[in-house]
Design a protein around this motif. Sequence first.
Motif, PDB file in Angstrom:
ATOM      1  N   LEU A 202       0.825  -1.210   0.000  1.00 40.02           N
ATOM      2  CA  LEU A 202       0.000   0.000   0.000  1.00 40.02           C
ATOM      3  C   LEU A 202       0.862   1.264   0.000  1.00 40.02           C
ATOM      4  O   LEU A 202       0.609   2.195  -0.792  1.00 40.02           O
ATOM      5  CB  LEU A 202      -0.921  -0.004   1.223  1.00 40.02           C
ATOM      6  N   VAL A 203       1.853   1.335   0.873  1.00 44.45           N
ATOM      7  CA  VAL A 203       2.600   2.589   1.009  1.00 44.45           C
ATOM      8  C   VAL A 203       3.523   2.826  -0.175  1.00 44.45           C
ATOM      9  O   VAL A 203       3.961   3.963  -0.404  1.00 44.45           O
ATOM     10  CB  VAL A 203       3.390   2.636   2.334  1.00 44.45           C
ATOM     11  N   ARG A 208      -1.875   5.818  -5.049  1.00 45.63           N
ATOM     12  CA  ARG A 208      -2.649   6.283  -3.898  1.00 45.63           C
ATOM     13  C   ARG A 208      -2.109   7.639  -3.419  1.00 45.63           C
ATOM     14  O   ARG A 208      -0.956   7.996  -3.672  1.00 45.63           O
ATOM     15  CB  ARG A 208      -2.588   5.263  -2.759  1.00 45.63           C
ATOM     16  N   GLU A 212      -2.181  10.151   2.525  1.00 46.73           N
ATOM     17  CA  GLU A 212      -2.876   9.008   3.123  1.00 46.73           C
ATOM     18  C   GLU A 212      -1.883   7.898   3.457  1.00 46.73           C
ATOM     19  O   GLU A 212      -1.933   7.305   4.546  1.00 46.73           O
ATOM     20  CB  GLU A 212      -3.930   8.496   2.139  1.00 46.73           C
ATOM     21  N   ARG A 213      -0.960   7.618   2.540  1.00 43.36           N
ATOM     22  CA  ARG A 213       0.022   6.563   2.776  1.00 43.36           C
ATOM     23  C   ARG A 213       0.993   6.948   3.889  1.00 43.36           C
ATOM     24  O   ARG A 213       1.416   6.099   4.686  1.00 43.36           O
ATOM     25  CB  ARG A 213       0.779   6.264   1.474  1.00 43.36           C
ATOM     26  N   HIS A 310       8.783   8.327  -2.465  1.00 41.26           N
ATOM     27  CA  HIS A 310       7.427   8.766  -2.133  1.00 41.26           C
ATOM     28  C   HIS A 310       7.523   9.798  -1.011  1.00 41.26           C
ATOM     29  O   HIS A 310       8.391   9.688  -0.140  1.00 41.26           O
ATOM     30  CB  HIS A 310       6.579   7.580  -1.679  1.00 41.26           C
TER      31      HIS A 310
END
Length: 412
Positions: A202-203, A208, A212-213, A310
């Motif tokens: 997910l991260v 995404r 949020e991550r 990220h």
Amino acid sequence: MAGAEARLDNAGTALWLTDWKVELPVAWTPRRVLAMVGGERAGRLDFLVHPDGQAVSVWAVEVQPVFQRRNLRAVMMDALYAAHPTAWIDHGGREPDGVRWWDQYTDPAPERNIHNRPPSQWAQYFDAVQVAAQRAKNAYLNMHFGLNGHRAAEHRYGERLEAEAQEWTSAFREAAARGPDPAVQELHGGLRLVLPPRLHRLVHDGRRDGGERAEMLLDYIGHGNLPYEAGWNITEQAAFEDMAHEEVFDTPFGDDEVTHLSFRVRLAAGQEVPPHDLRATWLTYVNSPGVGVELTGLSWRSPERPWTTHEADFSPPIDAAVAPRNSRNTSPQYAARYDLGGELLPGQLPRRSDDPFAGREEEIAAMAARLKASGLDRARAQLSPPPTMREVFEGLHVHQQDPSQRQAPRLQ
């Protein structure tokens, strides 16, 4: 080579010029040239750099046994010379393996080797008496092993230089420490960890939302669990370099996928500056009791794909804390909000500073006073006739070093 941790893959030989975290009581910056061959650590060259960048002190050169006889020492030393093309270089005193290697090495810039020049040219950076002792040691080992050791290039090779060294040792000046100031600067600290497989996916899913991550990561780590052992750096790049160092030198996590994180923090409003050890470009908090910080950003990446970073900025910042070093010295402020694992206690909710000026009243008042004084100075200047060129030059401030300052001796 800077930033080469983004290319430490399994192809060929890679050189990485990076920070080297070591607890030294001097203002010189520890640096390292790291050689990787086929993805494995093959060798390292450790050195210190003077704050003005014009002097380098070599501490150690090491090549792993399996990678010896491949000219890696020379490659790393050539890289050091290339990275600091105008600096004086002190190679120090050598051990037997070192004098044998130096005898075969071609010095790319012998005119910058302080062993080849009189102390009058470099004594402000290095203790002339100590350098003379190092040269005497090298000369003895050259004689013992029957080596030339580039003696033709050395300054007054084989002569007794005690008097000359004593004459110039007083020119030695300690460099002033210019480390980060946690009271006013944002700092960056790193953490290397293994996430549960689903959370890892997910991260690292760039489709995404980054914020949020980032909050997923923070919830998993714990708002009060920022690493107490981290070196808090003036740049994000340095924090990621710390994680890459751990990946190379520390025990690996096995086949698990690893994530490298960099926290961007500033001290929380109203937080007194905690005790800390200051270095040239980083600091550590001494026996952290739980240091309240505002988390202003978070960046993360996989060491397998370091070219993809990220990130998320937090505006307003998120309330967080550097974890206590041990439970016995936890501060009351930390204990009132977090448990021993850094998790928020029941009833304590994540919070953000809605007012970026909260708790900064004195700082804002001081800034307003400086701006007001500056405005008055400009107004007075407009009423006065412009200065002549002679007055301008006579008013120039000439910096004079404090002759009472002396540099800490070079550690062996």
